[in-house]
Design an enzyme around this catalytic site. Structure first.
Site, PDB file in Angstrom:
ATOM      1  N   PHE A   1     -62.326  42.509 -33.083  1.00 57.92           N
ATOM      2  CA  PHE A   1     -61.661  43.370 -34.063  1.00 57.92           C
ATOM      3  C   PHE A   1     -61.272  42.506 -35.254  1.00 57.92           C
ATOM      4  O   PHE A   1     -60.470  41.586 -35.124  1.00 57.92           O
ATOM      5  CB  PHE A   1     -60.410  44.040 -33.486  1.00 57.92           C
ATOM      6  CG  PHE A   1     -59.738  44.936 -34.493  1.00 57.92           C
ATOM      7  CD1 PHE A   1     -60.225  46.206 -34.740  1.00 57.92           C
ATOM      8  CD2 PHE A   1     -58.643  44.492 -35.222  1.00 57.92           C
ATOM      9  CE1 PHE A   1     -59.634  47.036 -35.700  1.00 57.92           C
ATOM     10  CE2 PHE A   1     -58.037  45.321 -36.173  1.00 57.92           C
ATOM     11  CZ  PHE A   1     -58.533  46.582 -36.413  1.00 57.92           C
TER      12      PHE A   1
ATOM     13  N   ASP B   1     -60.437  34.034 -36.721  1.00 57.62           N
ATOM     14  CA  ASP B   1     -59.533  35.129 -37.075  1.00 57.62           C
ATOM     15  C   ASP B   1     -58.290  34.980 -36.203  1.00 57.62           C
ATOM     16  O   ASP B   1     -58.294  35.337 -35.024  1.00 57.62           O
ATOM     17  CB  ASP B   1     -60.225  36.477 -36.833  1.00 57.62           C
ATOM     18  CG  ASP B   1     -59.319  37.652 -37.154  1.00 57.62           C
ATOM     19  OD1 ASP B   1     -58.100  37.451 -37.310  1.00 57.62           O
ATOM     20  OD2 ASP B   1     -59.846  38.778 -37.239  1.00 57.62           O
TER      21      ASP B   1
ATOM     22  N   LYS C   1     -50.221  39.502 -39.612  1.00 56.09           N
ATOM     23  CA  LYS C   1     -49.263  39.935 -38.581  1.00 56.09           C
ATOM     24  C   LYS C   1     -47.928  39.157 -38.606  1.00 56.09           C
ATOM     25  O   LYS C   1     -47.101  39.434 -39.444  1.00 56.09           O
ATOM     26  CB  LYS C   1     -49.946  39.942 -37.219  1.00 56.09           C
ATOM     27  CG  LYS C   1     -51.038  41.049 -37.173  1.00 56.09           C
ATOM     28  CD  LYS C   1     -51.323  41.595 -35.803  1.00 56.09           C
ATOM     29  CE  LYS C   1     -52.057  42.918 -35.867  1.00 56.09           C
ATOM     30  NZ  LYS C   1     -53.518  42.829 -35.921  1.00 56.09           N
TER      31      LYS C   1
HETATM   32  C1  LIG Z   1     -54.667  43.336 -36.703  1.00 52.69           C
HETATM   33  C2  LIG Z   1     -55.864  42.496 -36.845  1.00 52.69           C
HETATM   34  C3  LIG Z   1     -56.666  42.542 -38.002  1.00 52.69           C
HETATM   35  C4  LIG Z   1     -56.406  43.513 -39.124  1.00 52.69           C
HETATM   36  O1  LIG Z   1     -55.181  43.227 -39.753  1.00 52.69           O
HETATM   37  P1  LIG Z   1     -54.527  44.357 -40.712  1.00 52.69           P
HETATM   38  O2  LIG Z   1     -53.310  43.663 -41.257  1.00 52.69           O
HETATM   39  O3  LIG Z   1     -54.236  45.534 -39.843  1.00 52.69           O
HETATM   40  O4  LIG Z   1     -55.520  44.659 -41.758  1.00 52.69           O
HETATM   41  C5  LIG Z   1     -57.743  41.683 -38.079  1.00 52.69           C
HETATM   42  N1  LIG Z   1     -58.025  40.825 -37.085  1.00 52.69           N
HETATM   43  C6  LIG Z   1     -57.280  40.750 -35.965  1.00 52.69           C
HETATM   44  C7  LIG Z   1     -57.635  39.751 -34.908  1.00 52.69           C
HETATM   45  C8  LIG Z   1     -56.188  41.584 -35.796  1.00 52.69           C
HETATM   46  O5  LIG Z   1     -55.467  41.533 -34.683  1.00 52.69           O
END
Ligand SMILES: *Cc1c(COP(=O)(O)O)cnc(C)c1O
Length: 406
Positions: free
Chosen positions: A141, A225, A254
């Site tokens: 994701f 990521d 986050k």
């Molecule tokens: C939450 C998340 C995203 C997206 O972040 P947003 O601030 O919601 O755009 C991307 N990568 C990972 C691993 C995430 O947990």
């Protein structure tokens, strides 16, 4: 339906149910409009690392809002410069590192995708130029905007929006699949060190190390990521520091702002030289208000050695859930914890918890995710184990005997 649910369905995009109308929070608790108190072990999806209404957060927002909130990237601010230097230090980039500040995780990943594109245009001896292939992992994701979405293989997220950005290839969770996927068209591989949205899924042993070797051998970027795993969530500043691997770039969001919207791309080595004036920017990104909050949050985590608490409380929670009804095991690191269940009843467990005043999340049919604040203590751990145990017991008692594990 209550009034607020009517309002929500009339005025908000229909993108999934809202579980309660929350009105205020303090520490690890939130309250709804009826005065019901919840223990918040989801933390706004791994965001509220200091809990709710923490004085450090409140003070940083108030003071910076009263000083200088927004100026655009035509100008620098002391808060932005301090944050960039801090992120370089925490990530261990050394002098060569660079930082680009964004407003969200998906936007940090968009920036990283553009970094990969720029890298793919570099002439490399004996290699194709115009390398555009990006490798992603099954279950990944990376976000909801078109580029990051193209790197997110889950059909319900991506299929309605085809055509996606081309040349994205999915790798399975095995070193053989990783080795087979690399060729000289690859510009970058994107990896979450722990896949949060997939249910807190860890990579196979040696996977990240092999990805580093293969990326280097094929002159591709290793982009991690760490939107969910970064900013101390796993008990290290960055999860990659647990694996002894150095990436070319890492994305954050986050927990970095403890609830203030903010993200970042941090580059290492020569990946720091790829962007040049005109190729990227943002109106809001890295404004003084967001930067000052992140400095205060990260500074507080450092001063109070909260990462030690993340590790201690994470271990306590994982030991505490062992032996509870339906629990088969735990995954993750620090305070990003997946709890696996013997039956596909995660949604029912989440509901049973909610009705007992506990907020958790069910990212898959058979896994519960918790991502509480770094500040939790004995009382929150005990309250969680009590409420979670009750919820599991209630759901276990509804299963027919043949479904109940021995
Ligand atoms: C939450 C998340 C995203 C997206 O972040 P947003 O601030 O919601 O755009 C991307 N990568 C990972 C691993 C995430 O947990």
């Amino acid at each position: 339906m209550s009034d607020w649910q009517n309002d929500a369905s009339r005025d908000l995009m229909s993108l999934g149910g809202r579980l309660a109308l929350l009105t205020h929070g303090e520490g690890s608790h939130v309250w709804d409009d009826a005065g019901t108190r919840y223990l918040d072990f989801l933390g706004g999806i791994a965001v509220n690392c200091l809990g709710h209404a923490h004085p450090v957060f409140v003070d940083a927002v108030s003071r910076q809002a009263a000083t200088l909130a927004h100026i655009s990237n035509y100008f620098a601010s002391p808060a932005q410069l301090e944050l960039a230097a801090r992120l370089k230090r925490l990530a261990g980039t050394g002098e060569q590192g660079r930082v680009f500040l964004t407003n969200s995780g998906t936007e940090a990943n968009e920036t990283a995708i553009k970094l990969a594109r720029l890298h793919g245009t570099l002439p490399v001896q004996g290699r194709e130029t115009g390398r555009t292939t990006i490798l992603v992992l099954d279950g990944a994701f990376h976000g909801r905007t078109m580029g990051a979405l193209s790197l997110t293989p889950k059909p319900i997220y991506r299929d309605p929006f085809q055509p996606a950005v081309p040349d994205v290839r999915t790798v399975q969770h095995s070193i053989e699949s990783l080795e087979a996927a690399f060729d000289d068209t690859v510009a970058a591989i994107f990896i979450e060190p722990i896949q949060g949205e997939a249910g807190v899924v860890e990579l196979p042993d040696g996977f990240l190390q092999r990805a580093r070797e293969l990326a280097t051998a094929h002159d591709a970027l290793l982009i991690l990521d760490e939107v969910q795993t970064g900013s101390g969530r796993t008990g290290e500043w960055f999860a990659f520091q647990r694996f002894g691997v150095v990436p070319d770039a890492v994305t954050l969001a986050k927990s970095i702002g403890a609830g203030f919207p903010l993200g970042a791309l941090v580059t290492f080595g020569t990946a720091s030289d790829l962007f040049y004036p005109g190729t990227h920017n943002s109106t809001f990104g890295g404004n003084p208000l967001a930067s000052a909050v992140a400095n205060a949050v990260l500074g507080h985590i450092e001063d109070e050695d909260l990462l030690a608490n993340v590790n201690v409380r994470g271990a306590e929670l994982r030991a505490g859930v062992e032996g509870l009804p339906l629990v088969t095991g735990t995954r993750g690191a620090g305070l990003l914890i997946g709890i696996t269940l013997s039956h596909p009843v995660a949604a029912a467990v989440r509901e049973a918890a909610h009705s007992r005043g506990l907020i958790i999340n069910a990212p898959t049919e058979d896994a519960i995710r918790i991502a509480p604040a770094y500040t939790i203590g004995d009382a929150e751990v005990a309250e969680f184990l009590d409420l979670f145990g009750q919820a599991l017991g209630a759901v276990a008692s509804t299963l027919t005997p043949t479904e109940t594990p021995a």
